[in-house]
Scaffold this motif. Structure first.
Motif, PDB file in Angstrom:
ATOM      1  N   LEU A  13       0.748  -1.130   0.059  1.00  0.00           N
ATOM      2  CA  LEU A  13      -0.125  -0.064   0.055  1.00  0.00           C
ATOM      3  C   LEU A  13       0.830   1.193   0.117  1.00  0.00           C
ATOM      4  O   LEU A  13       0.344   2.191  -0.548  1.00  0.00           O
ATOM      5  CB  LEU A  13      -1.102  -0.234   1.232  1.00  0.00           C
ATOM      6  N   GLU A  14       1.993   1.236   0.646  1.00  0.00           N
ATOM      7  CA  GLU A  14       3.141   2.290   0.658  1.00  0.00           C
ATOM      8  C   GLU A  14       3.510   2.583  -0.648  1.00  0.00           C
ATOM      9  O   GLU A  14       3.452   3.591  -1.322  1.00  0.00           O
ATOM     10  CB  GLU A  14       4.137   1.928   1.741  1.00  0.00           C
ATOM     11  N   TYR A  15       3.815   1.467  -1.407  1.00  0.00           N
ATOM     12  CA  TYR A  15       4.277   1.421  -2.747  1.00  0.00           C
ATOM     13  C   TYR A  15       3.233   1.978  -3.662  1.00  0.00           C
ATOM     14  O   TYR A  15       3.568   2.848  -4.393  1.00  0.00           O
ATOM     15  CB  TYR A  15       4.699   0.090  -3.348  1.00  0.00           C
ATOM     16  N   GLN A  16       1.897   1.649  -3.623  1.00  0.00           N
ATOM     17  CA  GLN A  16       0.915   1.939  -4.408  1.00  0.00           C
ATOM     18  C   GLN A  16       0.634   3.541  -4.210  1.00  0.00           C
ATOM     19  O   GLN A  16       0.353   4.315  -5.117  1.00  0.00           O
ATOM     20  CB  GLN A  16      -0.218   1.500  -3.914  1.00  0.00           C
ATOM     21  N   LYS A  17       0.602   3.868  -2.933  1.00  0.00           N
ATOM     22  CA  LYS A  17       0.408   5.345  -2.477  1.00  0.00           C
ATOM     23  C   LYS A  17       1.615   6.270  -3.303  1.00  0.00           C
ATOM     24  O   LYS A  17       1.270   7.458  -4.070  1.00  0.00           O
ATOM     25  CB  LYS A  17       0.668   5.718  -1.250  1.00  0.00           C
ATOM     26  N   LYS A  18       2.816   5.974  -3.235  1.00  0.00           N
ATOM     27  CA  LYS A  18       3.916   6.454  -3.978  1.00  0.00           C
ATOM     28  C   LYS A  18       3.681   6.435  -5.606  1.00  0.00           C
ATOM     29  O   LYS A  18       3.807   7.394  -6.305  1.00  0.00           O
ATOM     30  CB  LYS A  18       5.363   5.913  -3.753  1.00  0.00           C
ATOM     31  N   ASP A  19       3.128   5.278  -6.272  1.00  0.00           N
ATOM     32  CA  ASP A  19       3.078   4.976  -7.312  1.00  0.00           C
ATOM     33  C   ASP A  19       1.884   6.082  -7.685  1.00  0.00           C
ATOM     34  O   ASP A  19       1.667   6.711  -9.079  1.00  0.00           O
ATOM     35  CB  ASP A  19       2.308   3.599  -7.611  1.00  0.00           C
ATOM     36  N   ILE A  20       0.787   6.345  -7.003  1.00  0.00           N
ATOM     37  CA  ILE A  20      -0.068   7.363  -7.367  1.00  0.00           C
ATOM     38  C   ILE A  20       0.406   8.688  -7.635  1.00  0.00           C
ATOM     39  O   ILE A  20      -0.078   9.394  -8.540  1.00  0.00           O
ATOM     40  CB  ILE A  20      -1.080   7.166  -6.274  1.00  0.00           C
ATOM     41  N   GLU A  21       1.460   9.086  -6.579  1.00  0.00           N
ATOM     42  CA  GLU A  21       1.917  10.325  -6.496  1.00  0.00           C
ATOM     43  C   GLU A  21       2.843  10.478  -8.223  1.00  0.00           C
ATOM     44  O   GLU A  21       2.721  11.444  -8.701  1.00  0.00           O
ATOM     45  CB  GLU A  21       2.980  10.397  -5.445  1.00  0.00           C
ATOM     46  N   GLU A 167      12.382   6.567  -5.138  1.00  0.00           N
ATOM     47  CA  GLU A 167      11.766   6.174  -3.722  1.00  0.00           C
ATOM     48  C   GLU A 167      11.027   4.864  -4.269  1.00  0.00           C
ATOM     49  O   GLU A 167      10.923   3.957  -3.444  1.00  0.00           O
ATOM     50  CB  GLU A 167      10.570   7.174  -3.393  1.00  0.00           C
ATOM     51  N   LEU A 168      10.343   4.715  -5.225  1.00  0.00           N
ATOM     52  CA  LEU A 168       9.664   3.762  -5.771  1.00  0.00           C
ATOM     53  C   LEU A 168      10.543   2.426  -5.995  1.00  0.00           C
ATOM     54  O   LEU A 168      10.257   1.401  -5.534  1.00  0.00           O
ATOM     55  CB  LEU A 168       9.014   3.957  -7.030  1.00  0.00           C
ATOM     56  N   ALA A 169      11.820   2.551  -6.472  1.00  0.00           N
ATOM     57  CA  ALA A 169      12.740   1.804  -6.857  1.00  0.00           C
ATOM     58  C   ALA A 169      13.098   1.036  -5.417  1.00  0.00           C
ATOM     59  O   ALA A 169      13.432  -0.123  -5.267  1.00  0.00           O
ATOM     60  CB  ALA A 169      13.876   2.233  -7.601  1.00  0.00           C
ATOM     61  N   GLU A 170      13.503   2.235  -4.264  1.00  0.00           N
ATOM     62  CA  GLU A 170      13.708   1.562  -2.869  1.00  0.00           C
ATOM     63  C   GLU A 170      12.686   0.645  -2.379  1.00  0.00           C
ATOM     64  O   GLU A 170      12.799  -0.133  -1.863  1.00  0.00           O
ATOM     65  CB  GLU A 170      14.059   2.799  -2.034  1.00  0.00           C
ATOM     66  N   LEU A 171      11.391   1.235  -2.502  1.00  0.00           N
ATOM     67  CA  LEU A 171      10.340   0.562  -1.785  1.00  0.00           C
ATOM     68  C   LEU A 171       9.953  -0.844  -2.556  1.00  0.00           C
ATOM     69  O   LEU A 171       9.480  -1.899  -1.711  1.00  0.00           O
ATOM     70  CB  LEU A 171       9.052   1.375  -2.019  1.00  0.00           C
ATOM     71  N   ARG A 172      10.170  -0.955  -3.882  1.00  0.00           N
ATOM     72  CA  ARG A 172      10.062  -2.128  -4.427  1.00  0.00           C
ATOM     73  C   ARG A 172      10.978  -3.323  -4.124  1.00  0.00           C
ATOM     74  O   ARG A 172      10.635  -4.274  -3.993  1.00  0.00           O
ATOM     75  CB  ARG A 172      10.270  -1.980  -6.029  1.00  0.00           C
ATOM     76  N   LYS A 173      12.009  -2.864  -3.528  1.00  0.00           N
ATOM     77  CA  LYS A 173      13.048  -4.052  -2.819  1.00  0.00           C
ATOM     78  C   LYS A 173      12.221  -4.721  -1.481  1.00  0.00           C
ATOM     79  O   LYS A 173      12.749  -5.822  -1.167  1.00  0.00           O
ATOM     80  CB  LYS A 173      14.082  -3.447  -2.399  1.00  0.00           C
ATOM     81  N   GLY A 174      11.510  -4.082  -0.944  1.00  0.00           N
ATOM     82  CA  GLY A 174      10.942  -4.493   0.318  1.00  0.00           C
ATOM     83  C   GLY A 174       9.565  -5.257   0.057  1.00  0.00           C
ATOM     84  O   GLY A 174       8.869  -5.731   0.985  1.00  0.00           O
TER      85      GLY A 174
END
Length: 241
Positions: A13-21, A167-174
């Motif tokens: 959900l955190e990744y999706q939030k950033k993806d929406i941005e 930030e998305l690339a970093e979040l994707r790792k987790g």
């Protein structure tokens, strides 16, 4: 929902939030008025270019018709001259000669009309070509100016754009690999956002936070027992954290 699965969904959900941005920022760039002007003047330039090509093609046809008509007139003039220089041997011959001369006269009149039509078409083609050339140059100039303005706008957003991508690339790792693959599949199918919250409705029954359709009893049971389910209508992942 057990704690480990809850963390996986929270990360997604955190990744999706950033993806929406990121999508909002890209949409802002796509809706830039300067970009709309770029596309407008590009279309006008291409229309002018096509008009010039059409005029050039028509000019070739006109020249060909003009050459054919000139040849036709010259041939009939030669026939007329031969008639004028020859002498009639009888009244019948004279009558036939007069009839042929009348026919030639009629052909010359028609040829003159065709020549006038060709001249009119040529003038029209030349004017349209000149107008198209002028409008094409104007469109090209305005296109270049609008493109420069759009590039400046994109440049002003590039910092934020690169930051979000990083930030998305970093979040994707987790992210959980299986969940992320499902996220991408739903996105490719036009189901964005892929993960939607469960919305409580009447009689404590839930609905999909994506499509808004009420969930079935089976889906409600899954939400209550494990904290997530798939919407049978839009196939999004529904979570109840």
């Amino acid at each position: 929902m057990d704690e480990q699965l809850k963390k996986k969904f929270q990360a997604l959900l955190e990744y999706q939030k950033k993806d929406i941005e990121l999508r909002k920022l890209n949409l802002e760039i796509e809706r830039d008025t300067a970009l709309a002007a770029v596309n407008k003047y590009k279309r006008l330039f291409n229309e002018a270019k096509a008009a010039i090509a059409e005029c050039d093609s028509e000019a070739s046809t006109i020249l060909e018709q003009y050459g054919t008509l000139v040849k036709y007139i010259e041939e009939n003039e030669a026939v007329l001259e031969s008639f004028e220089q020859s002498e009639s041997e009888s009244e019948e011959d004279l009558a036939a000669r007069v009839k042929r001369l009348d026919s030639l006269k009629s052909k010359f009149v028609n040829a003159e009309k065709k020549m006038q039509e060709i001249e009119s078409r040529a003038k029209s083609a030349c004017k349209r070509r000149a107008d198209a050339l002028k409008s094409g140059k104007d469109a090209q100039s305005k296109h270049n100016a609008a493109r420069e303005q759009h590039m400046q706008f994109v440049g002003s957003r590039s910092g934020a754009l690169n930051k979000i991508k990083s930030e998305l690339a970093e979040l994707r790792k987790g992210l959980d690999g299986e969940l992320y693959r499902e996220y991408e599949t739903l996105d490719a199918d036009g189901k964005f956002p892929p993960v939607a919250p469960a919305r409580i409705g009447e009689k404590n029954m839930y609905s999909c936070g994506g499509c808004g359709i009420g969930l079935s009893q089976n889906e409600n049971a899954q939400l209550l027992s494990r904290g997530w389910c798939r919407c049978e209508t839009c196939h999004r992942i529904i979570v109840k954290l």
